[in-house]
Structures are given as C-alpha cells and as structure tokens.
Design a protein around this motif. Structure first.
Motif, PDB file in Angstrom:
ATOM      1  N   VAL A 158       0.859  -1.179   0.000  1.00  0.00           N
ATOM      2  CA  VAL A 158       0.000   0.000   0.000  1.00  0.00           C
ATOM      3  C   VAL A 158       0.898   1.232   0.000  1.00  0.00           C
ATOM      4  CG1 VAL A 158      -1.718   1.308   1.286  1.00  0.00           C
ATOM      5  CG2 VAL A 158      -1.835  -1.193   1.268  1.00  0.00           C
ATOM      6  N   VAL A 207       0.847   5.303   0.389  1.00  0.00           N
ATOM      7  CA  VAL A 207       0.042   6.439   0.841  1.00  0.00           C
ATOM      8  C   VAL A 207       0.889   7.696   0.697  1.00  0.00           C
ATOM      9  CG1 VAL A 207      -1.202   7.480   2.769  1.00  0.00           C
ATOM     10  CG2 VAL A 207      -1.205   4.990   2.490  1.00  0.00           C
ATOM     11  N   VAL A 249      -2.355  -0.927  -3.838  1.00  0.00           N
ATOM     12  CA  VAL A 249      -3.274   0.176  -3.531  1.00  0.00           C
ATOM     13  C   VAL A 249      -2.454   1.453  -3.399  1.00  0.00           C
ATOM     14  CG1 VAL A 249      -4.903   1.113  -1.851  1.00  0.00           C
ATOM     15  CG2 VAL A 249      -4.852  -1.347  -2.287  1.00  0.00           C
ATOM     16  N   CYS A 250      -2.994   2.525  -3.949  1.00  0.00           N
ATOM     17  CA  CYS A 250      -2.350   3.832  -3.816  1.00  0.00           C
ATOM     18  C   CYS A 250      -3.399   4.816  -3.312  1.00  0.00           C
ATOM     19  CB  CYS A 250      -1.794   4.282  -5.148  1.00  0.00           C
ATOM     20  SG  CYS A 250      -1.009   5.888  -5.059  1.00  0.00           S
ATOM     21  N   VAL A 251      -3.129   5.428  -2.169  1.00  0.00           N
ATOM     22  CA  VAL A 251      -4.048   6.393  -1.576  1.00  0.00           C
ATOM     23  C   VAL A 251      -3.383   7.762  -1.621  1.00  0.00           C
ATOM     24  CG1 VAL A 251      -5.336   7.052   0.483  1.00  0.00           C
ATOM     25  CG2 VAL A 251      -4.969   4.621  -0.025  1.00  0.00           C
ATOM     26  N   LEU A 296      -3.776  11.555  -0.562  1.00  0.00           N
ATOM     27  CA  LEU A 296      -4.503  12.461   0.322  1.00  0.00           C
ATOM     28  C   LEU A 296      -4.186  13.894  -0.060  1.00  0.00           C
ATOM     29  CD1 LEU A 296      -3.689  10.573   3.630  1.00  0.00           C
ATOM     30  CD2 LEU A 296      -5.796  10.441   2.310  1.00  0.00           C
TER      31      LEU A 296
END
Length: 66
Positions: free
Chosen positions: A2, A4, A34-36, A38
């Motif tokens: 992941v 972030v 997954v790439c979040v 913000l």
C-alpha cells in the motif's frame, strides 16, 4: 503493498505538478496494490493561488452585487 502519499503536490514557489509527476513515476515503478493520495493537491494558501483566486472572486462578487 500500500502506498500512501499526502499533498500538497506542488512546490511552494510555483504551480508546477513536478512532485506529483515524480510520485506517479514511483507508482509506475513500484506498482503498489493500492495507492491512496490524500490532499490537499494544491495548498489553498499558495501565494499564486491566493492572488488569482482573490482577483477572480472580487470580479465575481462585483457582478453579483450590481
């Protein structure tokens, strides 16, 4: 994996998205599951944004108040 990342994704002295493009290169290279991302994508207190926004807002409001 992941990944972030937190913004802003522009340098403080320009409206260039080079940092975001660098991050995209990292994403392409590392291929996380997954790439979040913000925000903020652009800092609302960025000098170039404040100057342009205030100018546009001022013109908009002057038309509304007529």
């Amino acid at each position: 994996m992941v990944l972030v990342a937190c913004g802003p994704y522009t340098p403080s002295d320009s409206l260039s998205y080079e940092p975001l493009l660098d991050l995209i290169d990292t994403i392409k290279r590392d291929r996380p599951d997954v790439c979040v991302l913000l925000g903020p994508f652009l800092d609302s207190k960025h000098e170039q944004v404040e100057v342009r926004f205030c100018s546009v807002l001022s013109r908009f409001l002057s038309r509304c108040v007529r």
